[in-house]
Motif scaffolding. Structure first.
Motif, short mmCIF file in Angstrom:
data_model
loop_
_atom_site.label_atom_id
_atom_site.label_comp_id
_atom_site.label_asym_id
_atom_site.label_seq_id
_atom_site.Cartn_x
_atom_site.Cartn_y
_atom_site.Cartn_z
N UNK A 257 44.28 46.32 42.44
CA UNK A 257 43.24 45.21 41.77
C UNK A 257 43.26 43.65 41.74
N UNK A 258 42.79 42.92 42.79
CA UNK A 258 42.81 41.74 43.56
C UNK A 258 42.67 40.19 42.58
N UNK A 259 41.99 40.56 41.85
CA UNK A 259 41.24 39.21 41.12
C UNK A 259 41.28 40.08 39.86
N UNK A 260 41.65 38.88 38.24
CA UNK A 260 41.51 39.75 37.28
C UNK A 260 41.75 38.19 36.13
N UNK A 261 40.68 38.19 35.89
CA UNK A 261 39.85 37.15 35.08
C UNK A 261 39.32 37.97 33.66
N UNK A 262 40.53 36.72 32.50
CA UNK A 262 39.59 37.47 31.48
C UNK A 262 39.93 36.27 29.91
N UNK A 263 38.89 36.06 29.36
CA UNK A 263 38.71 35.68 27.73
C UNK A 263 38.93 36.14 26.98
N UNK B 164 37.16 40.74 29.84
CA UNK B 164 37.69 41.19 30.82
C UNK B 164 37.22 41.33 32.66
N UNK B 165 37.09 40.71 33.67
CA UNK B 165 36.69 41.15 34.07
C UNK B 165 37.35 41.23 35.72
N UNK B 166 37.29 42.10 36.76
CA UNK B 166 37.88 42.27 37.66
C UNK B 166 37.67 43.12 39.20
N UNK B 167 37.92 42.88 40.18
CA UNK B 167 37.85 43.48 41.36
C UNK B 167 39.36 44.01 42.03
N UNK B 168 38.84 45.03 42.24
CA UNK B 168 39.85 45.87 43.38
C UNK B 168 39.54 46.10 45.11
N UNK B 169 40.24 45.28 45.31
CA UNK B 169 40.79 45.28 46.96
C UNK B 169 41.54 46.06 47.45
N UNK B 170 40.51 47.11 48.18
CA UNK B 170 41.60 48.06 48.76
C UNK B 170 41.12 48.65 50.23
N UNK B 171 41.78 49.25 50.89
CA UNK B 171 41.77 50.12 52.68
C UNK B 171 40.48 50.69 51.94
N UNK B 172 39.15 50.85 53.08
CA UNK B 172 38.20 51.66 52.89
C UNK B 172 38.52 53.12 52.60
N UNK C 131 46.09 32.82 23.50
CA UNK C 131 44.66 32.81 23.91
C UNK C 131 44.14 31.25 24.75
N UNK C 132 42.87 32.26 25.33
CA UNK C 132 42.57 30.81 26.45
C UNK C 132 41.89 31.72 27.40
N UNK C 133 41.05 30.99 28.42
CA UNK C 133 40.76 31.45 29.94
C UNK C 133 41.49 31.74 30.91
N UNK C 134 41.86 33.06 31.40
CA UNK C 134 43.15 33.04 32.68
C UNK C 134 42.57 33.72 33.80
N UNK C 135 43.34 33.36 34.88
CA UNK C 135 42.63 34.52 35.97
C UNK C 135 43.85 34.31 36.56
N UNK D 85 34.61 46.03 38.05
CA UNK D 85 35.03 46.16 36.10
C UNK D 85 34.84 44.96 35.18
N UNK D 86 34.20 45.54 34.19
CA UNK D 86 33.78 44.94 33.13
C UNK D 86 34.01 45.42 31.97
N UNK D 87 35.10 44.51 31.74
CA UNK D 87 35.97 45.15 30.46
C UNK D 87 35.87 44.17 29.18
#
Length: 257
Positions: A1-7, A18-26, A137-141, A217-219
């Motif tokens: 997972x290469x970026x995670x943002x969360x409220x 929580x929203x996130x992208x996983x970056x990896x070799x294809x 508590x708050x917005x984090x990346x 992903x969105x959790x």
């Protein structure tokens, strides 16, 4: 997972978005979001090469997500970082006991950030410096440096989460994760990988020749403790491979679509 943002515990968005992208070799084999056959109360994607995960939660509310730390020095750990997510979510260790294990074992893994804990009491561990912090508590990346390092992609996701005034709908927020806008040269970090690679890795959504975003992903967790988990799977060239949506409640997992 290469970026995670969360409220996290915000008045407008509730306990967790929580929203996130996983970056990896294809070429690295992966299984899409699902309940695990060997841990039926656990929900997440699965790395089929090493057996771990990048983001998972279970019906007890145990959650974990991992990103790598980039510093330009190629490092291969003796063990896969996905093991960290799997071990915490499927295990029974108290978070602080697990954090003590992380400190002892961190050099077995290539550098990583781990977000983990019950969904209402999250912790962040940085293996580079060995620091453990409770998430405020708050917005984090969290990308490939320390928590809230203001990289280009991190700032874009933070601004979008901050703009929300109510819990988001999936159709509203998932497109944020397919933003392929690259940073200008002046906004690139210097992590030692060279200018061309820094630029290729700078968008929220990465499309490279051999490497790119594989899952978005969105959790969400609401005030009633209901968990929603959605994922888009991506293939080479940014081609969408499918979507999955699940909900779970304590003791009663349920697939919704």
């Amino acid at each position: 997972m290469c970026v995670i943002a969360l409220a996290y515990k915000t008045p407008a968005l509730g306990p967790l978005v929580l929203l996130a992208n996983r970056d990896e070799y294809y070429h690295r084999p992966s299984a899409a979001l699902d309940f695990w056959h060997d841990a039926p109360q656990t929900l997440g994607g699965r790395d089929l090469q090493a057996g771990g995960s990048w983001l998972a939660i279970d019906t007890r509310g145990r959650l974990a997500a991992v990103t790598h730390i980039r510093d330009g020095r190629p490092q291969v750990g003796a063990r896969s970082r996905g093991e960290l997510v799997q071990r915490f979510v499927t295990g029974d260790e108290e978070p602080l006991a697990f954090a003590a294990w992380l400190r002892e074992q961190r050099h077995e893994f290539a550098p990583f950030n781990l977000l983990f804990g019950p969904s209402n009491d999250l912790l962040h561990f940085n293996s580079r410096n060995g620091m453990l912090n409770r998430v405020s508590p708050g917005i984090h990346v969290l990308a490939n440096a320390d928590m809230d390092t203001p990289w280009f992609k991190s700032k874009r996701l933070r601004e979008r989460l901050t703009s929300l005034r109510r819990p988001p709908q999936e159709a509203e927020i998932l497109p944020w994760l397919s933003d392929s806008t690259a940073a200008d040269v002046a906004e690139l970090p210097n992590t030692g990988v060279g200018l061309a690679l820094e630029k290729m890795l700078s968008p929220i959504f990465i499309v490279g020749r051999d490497y790119g975003t594989r899952a978005s992903s969105l959790l969400t967790v609401n005030a009633r403790g209901e968990v929603g988990f959605s994922e888009i799977s991506w293939g080479m060239g940014g081609r969408e491979n499918g979507r999955r949506r699940y909900q779970l409640t304590v003791g009663l997992p349920r697939r919704t679509t």
